[in-house]
Design an enzyme around this catalytic site. Structure first.
Site, PDB file in Angstrom:
ATOM      1  N   HIS A  17      -5.351 -15.158 -31.712  1.00 26.67           N
ATOM      2  CA  HIS A  17      -4.536 -14.018 -31.024  1.00 26.67           C
ATOM      3  C   HIS A  17      -5.471 -13.546 -29.782  1.00 26.67           C
ATOM      4  O   HIS A  17      -6.463 -12.893 -30.091  1.00 26.67           O
ATOM      5  CB  HIS A  17      -3.854 -12.962 -31.951  1.00 26.67           C
ATOM      6  N   HIS A  19      -5.836 -12.420 -25.326  1.00 24.01           N
ATOM      7  CA  HIS A  19      -5.147 -12.153 -24.136  1.00 24.01           C
ATOM      8  C   HIS A  19      -6.434 -12.650 -23.224  1.00 24.01           C
ATOM      9  O   HIS A  19      -7.417 -11.883 -22.956  1.00 24.01           O
ATOM     10  CB  HIS A  19      -4.945 -10.591 -23.788  1.00 24.01           C
ATOM     11  N   LYS A 103       5.974 -16.154 -28.993  1.00 26.56           N
ATOM     12  CA  LYS A 103       5.627 -14.725 -29.418  1.00 26.56           C
ATOM     13  C   LYS A 103       6.768 -13.748 -29.033  1.00 26.56           C
ATOM     14  O   LYS A 103       7.392 -13.833 -27.933  1.00 26.56           O
ATOM     15  CB  LYS A 103       4.319 -14.290 -28.262  1.00 26.56           C
ATOM     16  N   HIS A 140       4.830  -9.090 -32.333  1.00 28.14           N
ATOM     17  CA  HIS A 140       4.254  -7.688 -32.190  1.00 28.14           C
ATOM     18  C   HIS A 140       5.158  -6.692 -33.015  1.00 28.14           C
ATOM     19  O   HIS A 140       6.074  -6.551 -32.394  1.00 28.14           O
ATOM     20  CB  HIS A 140       4.041  -7.433 -30.549  1.00 28.14           C
ATOM     21  N   HIS A 178      -2.033  -8.684 -35.466  1.00 28.15           N
ATOM     22  CA  HIS A 178      -2.755  -7.272 -35.464  1.00 28.15           C
ATOM     23  C   HIS A 178      -2.024  -6.133 -36.411  1.00 28.15           C
ATOM     24  O   HIS A 178      -1.723  -5.318 -35.842  1.00 28.15           O
ATOM     25  CB  HIS A 178      -3.000  -6.849 -34.137  1.00 28.15           C
ATOM     26  N   ASP A 251      -6.919 -10.338 -30.664  1.00 31.47           N
ATOM     27  CA  ASP A 251      -6.209  -9.234 -29.923  1.00 31.47           C
ATOM     28  C   ASP A 251      -7.077  -8.714 -28.904  1.00 31.47           C
ATOM     29  O   ASP A 251      -7.003  -7.605 -28.526  1.00 31.47           O
ATOM     30  CB  ASP A 251      -5.589  -8.235 -30.616  1.00 31.47           C
TER      31      ASP A 251
HETATM   32  O1  DOR Z   1      -3.450  -3.067 -27.214  1.00 28.44           O
HETATM   33  C1  DOR Z   1      -2.712  -4.118 -26.858  1.00 28.44           C
HETATM   34  N1  DOR Z   1      -3.163  -4.710 -25.300  1.00 28.44           N
HETATM   35  N2  DOR Z   1      -1.605  -4.579 -27.539  1.00 28.44           N
HETATM   36  C2  DOR Z   1      -1.046  -5.582 -27.390  1.00 28.44           C
HETATM   37  O2  DOR Z   1      -0.007  -5.759 -27.880  1.00 28.44           O
HETATM   38  C3  DOR Z   1      -1.029  -5.974 -25.776  1.00 28.44           C
HETATM   39  C4  DOR Z   1      -2.248  -5.807 -25.352  1.00 28.44           C
HETATM   40  C5  DOR Z   1      -2.356  -6.251 -23.896  1.00 28.44           C
HETATM   41  O3  DOR Z   1      -1.631  -7.290 -23.444  1.00 28.44           O
HETATM   42  O4  DOR Z   1      -3.246  -5.461 -23.107  1.00 28.44           O
HETATM   43 ZN    ZN Z   2      -2.291  -8.933 -28.287  1.00 27.92          ZN
END
Ligand code: DOR
Ligand code: ZN
Length: 354
Positions: A17, A19, A103, A140, A178, A251
């Site tokens: 997971h 980004h 997702k 989520h 998460h 995450d």
């Molecule tokens: O803290 C987070 N940031 N939780 C999420 O689910 C998304 C993520 C983000 O894309 O910045």
């Molecule tokens: Zn995330």
């Protein structure tokens, strides 16, 4: 692996997971993930989100182009579920190996989720398809209803939405992403093998006090929010339990410092730069270093039905100081910095090679 040594040799891990963002931010952060992890499940919450096969292929190409020369890294792409996504596209993308999973973001639950799902019943045809083709659903798991306290969003999601969803789709494989609560730990460990959960480094290290220690600390603001101490302890027990239903997912969610420190600051913690060291610290503190490899490198691929990585990486026990901030890529339109998780702290373990 011998847990008593000052050196850990592990099967190369994957991040289930992450980004990676796009553009200048992607260029700034991708190496942090790719130098350590062999594969990563890449979140689709770009603006606009990844909702087509072409969009996923283009994004994957941009990720690969942003990699430094010589790094072997496979981004595993995901589709963003929404009422407007067609089941045929999802099925075709999965069958062609473009999408590894899809997702589910509840509408407006977090960063870039304004195309998310308001009513789970409205995506029944997508979920039926996923169950039929055995495509994992990544969730989520938070409600955003105004009657629910922000710290209860995850446990209420489990009761109101996850339990009914799992009983409607008895064959669907699901990852509750998460997780942050004792309720989630208990729910996942007592469910069948088709439900698993990822656990982040930050939720293993901090409780909700971190967000308010000495002032308002946006560096520790993420979603789901860190909870009370007993929840953090439950997560540490789960991660180090040796149960295959809990595996690594950082995450890591980078935002420029200015975006985090604004009056409406963004949720997300950038932990990719020291993620493995951060997990190692937890496993060592819990006296469970011998279980790190399975959590980081085995349970994730087993759940996804993917082969284990064959190459090895090494961590040595050499303390290192985590920088206060990283400068974002030079050509970035936002001339800003990125604050890593553990900024200014000393971590005992150090990733050395793969
Ligand atoms: O803290 C987070 N940031 N939780 C999420 O689910 C998304 C993520 C983000 O894309 O910045
Ligand atoms: Zn995330």
């Amino acid at each position: 692996m011998n847990p008593s040594l000052e050196r850990l040799v592990l099967r190369q891990p994957d991040d289930w997971h992450v980004h990676l963002r796009d553009g200048a931010m992607l260029e700034s952060v991708v190496e942090s993930t790719a130098r350590v992890f062999r594969r990563a499940i890449v979140m689709p919450n770009l603006q606009p989100p990844i909702m087509s096969i072409g969009g996923a292929l283009d994004y994957k190409k941009r990720i690969l182009e942003a990699l430094p020369f010589g790094i072997e890294f496979t981004p595993l792409m995901t589709a963003f579920l929404s009422e407007s996504l067609s089941p045929d596209v999802l099925e075709q993308g999965f069958e062609e190996g473009v999408f590894t999973a899809a997702k589910l973001y509840p509408f407006n639950a977090t960063t870039n989720s304004d195309c998310g799902v308001s009513d789970l019943r409205s995506i029944d045809s997508l979920l039926e398809t996923m169950e039929r083709i055995d495509m994992p659903l990544l969730i989520h798991g938070e409600v955003i209803d105004s009657d629910v306290d922000v710290f209860d969003r995850e446990s209420v999601f489990i009761d109101r939405h996850l339990i009914p969803l799992l009983s409607r789709y008895e064959g669907l494989r699901v990852v509750l992403e998460h997780i942050t609560t004792e309720q989630a730990v208990e729910f996942v460990e007592t469910s069948s093998f088709r439900l698993a959960a990822t656990i982040t480094p930050h939720h293993l290290h901090i409780n909700r006090n971190a967000m308010f220690s000495g002032g308002l600390r946006s560096d520790f603001y993420c979603l789901p929010l860190a909870k009370r101490e007993h929840h953090r302890l439950a997560l540490r027990r789960a991660a180090t339990s040796g149960k295959p239903c809990f595996f690594l997912g950082t995450d890591s969610a980078p935002h420029p410092r200015a975006a985090k420190e604004s009056s409406c600051g963004c949720a997300g913690i950038f932990n990719a730069a020291y993620a493995l060291e951060s997990y190692a610290e937890v496993f060592e503190q819990e006296g469970k270093l011998s279980r790190l490899e399975a959590f980081a490198s085995e349970y994730g691929p087993s759940f996804y039905g993917l082969p284990l990585n064959s190459n090895k990486i090494t961590l040595t026990k050499k303390p290192q100081l985590v920088p206060e901030a990283f400068q974002l890529a030079k050509d970035s339109s936002v001339c800003d910095s990125l604050v890593p998780f553990h900024a200014g702290e000393i971590l005992n373990w150090r990733f050395v090679s793969n």
